[in-house]
Design an enzyme around this catalytic site. Structure first.
Site, mmCIF file in Angstrom:
data_model
loop_
_atom_site.group_PDB
_atom_site.id
_atom_site.type_symbol
_atom_site.label_atom_id
_atom_site.label_comp_id
_atom_site.label_asym_id
_atom_site.label_seq_id
_atom_site.Cartn_x
_atom_site.Cartn_y
_atom_site.Cartn_z
ATOM 1 N N THR A 46 77.262 8.080 68.392
ATOM 2 C CA THR A 46 77.505 9.475 68.025
ATOM 3 C C THR A 46 76.301 10.372 68.304
ATOM 4 O OG1 THR A 46 76.691 9.082 65.789
ATOM 5 C CG2 THR A 46 79.066 8.829 66.136
ATOM 6 N N CYS B 55 71.071 9.689 60.180
ATOM 7 C CA CYS B 55 71.449 9.897 58.782
ATOM 8 C C CYS B 55 70.418 9.314 57.832
ATOM 9 C CB CYS B 55 72.770 9.186 58.469
ATOM 10 S SG CYS B 55 74.201 9.922 59.262
ATOM 11 N N CYS C 116 73.919 8.326 53.253
ATOM 12 C CA CYS C 116 74.945 9.218 53.803
ATOM 13 C C CYS C 116 76.348 8.711 53.464
ATOM 14 C CB CYS C 116 74.816 9.316 55.323
ATOM 15 S SG CYS C 116 76.080 10.402 56.044
ATOM 16 N N ARG D 100 81.238 7.251 57.189
ATOM 17 C CA ARG D 100 81.656 5.869 57.443
ATOM 18 C C ARG D 100 80.513 5.046 58.026
ATOM 19 N NH1 ARG D 100 86.227 4.673 61.428
ATOM 20 N NH2 ARG D 100 85.544 2.522 61.334
ATOM 21 N N ARG E 125 70.306 13.906 66.808
ATOM 22 C CA ARG E 125 70.326 15.112 65.978
ATOM 23 C C ARG E 125 70.756 14.778 64.545
ATOM 24 N NH1 ARG E 125 74.856 14.786 68.872
ATOM 25 N NH2 ARG E 125 76.702 15.144 67.591
ATOM 26 N N CYS F 207 72.461 14.580 60.984
ATOM 27 C CA CYS F 207 73.831 14.590 60.460
ATOM 28 C C CYS F 207 74.034 15.847 59.609
ATOM 29 C CB CYS F 207 74.035 13.341 59.613
ATOM 30 S SG CYS F 207 75.536 13.344 58.636
ATOM 31 N N CYS G 40 74.693 14.566 55.493
ATOM 32 C CA CYS G 40 73.638 14.131 54.570
ATOM 33 C C CYS G 40 72.326 14.863 54.798
ATOM 34 C CB CYS G 40 73.440 12.624 54.682
ATOM 35 S SG CYS G 40 72.821 12.087 56.286
HETATM 36 ZN ZN LIG Z 1 74.796 11.482 57.547
#
Ligand SMILES: [Zn+2]
Length: 348
Positions: A31, A35, A39, A42, A64, A66, A69
């Site tokens: 992705t 995080c 967080c 999932r 980058r 999240c 969170c």
């Molecule tokens: Zn996150």
């Protein structure tokens, strides 16, 4: 990060361990996002995860932050620290009724924000938290053998009037009966054969107090007597025919586990766990971790396992549907073999 450390880090990610926030971040290659450990999103697959000691390092590697969170901001952890202060404040003032407004002023958050953040972090609202702590102090004072009156004071209940109603609900019996190992309560019980062995069903006026599984009627009755040394126990096979039939129907899936009125002593937490167990579809299992998450307390997997292990009511509180994180069945109060048979029966 070294391999050993990465192993720990991954465990923290799986547990959404809030204590590790600020110590490292994890990035997900599929992705491109990084995080904080806690967080709520999932869990990624392990193969896609890399760990970094700090947000700038993750950003330098092209990830980058999240949006959920916000690992790069310290706002979350500041709020967490305020919640921690609020929690300590409540613990330090057990005998006072602390309003949300007063608590919020104490830690410098708006009442609304405190309520929301506290509930997210702790899993209970500030009021519920204080209630729960009080009830825990109360029951442990009773277990130490203190009188109901002194336990009431020690727990920080100013007046005992509303306490009795609540304690009755939490303990499944009056505080005095709880203190004395069941003195003054009458339990009617019987045993019956089932597809998974012998069951013992016991009831009070208020509902089912125990469902146990074992090999023989004699062994079940003996251990039951052992656990309620001072209660009035009366075998009543005719009187419990309906109860037994309902449990048997529940075993084969004709009625739902939530059907029963139960009379069982439990903490607020145990009650939450048991409700979550009742919501697991028949024949399916959930890990302690999943159950902990489903009740909003993702770090409480171990406490969930304990709550399952202390369950008094087999079948109607289907703790046989709780398993270890790796899918292994783990223990069962009434024997692992029986747990397997219960699940096999449900999957038919
Ligand atoms: Zn996150």
């Amino acid at each position: 990060m070294s391999l050993v450390t990465a192993g720990h880090a991954w465990a923290a990610v799986l547990n959404r361990d809030r204590r590790c926030d600020g110590r490292f971040v994890y990035a997900v290659s599929s992705t491109g996002v990084y995080c904080r450990p806690s967080c709520p999103s999932r869990r990624p697959t392990r193969d896609h995860v890399m760990f970094f000691d700090s947000p700038p390092q993750a950003e330098a590697a092209g990830y980058r932050a999240c949006l959920r969170c916000r690992p790069q901001s310290s706002a979350g952890s500041d709020a967490d620290q305020r919640v921690e202060r609020a929690r300590r404040y409540l613990d330090a003032h057990p005998d006072e009724l602390i309003t949300l407004r007063r608590l919020a002023a104490q830690v410098g958050l708006s009442p609304f924000h405190l309520q929301r953040t506290f509930t997210r972090v702790v899993g209970l609202s500030p009021k519920k938290y204080q209630d729960t702590r009080r009830m825990a102090r109360f029951t442990s004072a009773l277990k130490r053998g203190e009188t109901v009156t002194s336990a009431t004071y020690e727990a920080g209940f100013g007046s005992s009037s509303s306490l009795y109603a609540r304690a009755h609900e939490e303990l499944g019996m009056t505080p005095s009966a709880f203190r004395s190992g069941g003195t003054g309560i009458t339990l009617r019980y019987t045993t019956a054969p089932t597809a998974v062995g012998r069951i013992l069903v016991a009831v009070t006026e208020r509902g089912i107090a125990a469902v146990r599984l074992g090999d023989t009627a004699a062994a079940l009755a003996a251990s039951f007597r052992h656990d309620y040394p001072k209660a009035m126990l009366r075998q009543d096979t005719a009187g419990l025919r309906q109860h037994v039939r309902a449990i048997l129907q529940c075993l084969i899936g004709d009625i739902d586990a939530t059907f029963f009125s139960l009379d069982v002593k439990a903490t607020v937490f145990q009650r939450k766990v048991w409700q979550a167990l009742q919501q697991i579809p028949r024949g399916e299992t959930r890990s302690y971790q999943e159950i902990a998450r489903s009740i909003g307390q993702p770090t409480a997997a171990r406490a969930v396992a304990r709550a399952c292990a202390t369950n008094q009511i087999a079948v109607a509180i289907p703790c046989h549907r709780a398993v270890r994180g790796d899918g292994q069945l783990a223990g069962y109060r009434w024997g692992l073999e029986r747990k397997k048979r219960l699940l096999a029966l449900e999957r038919r």
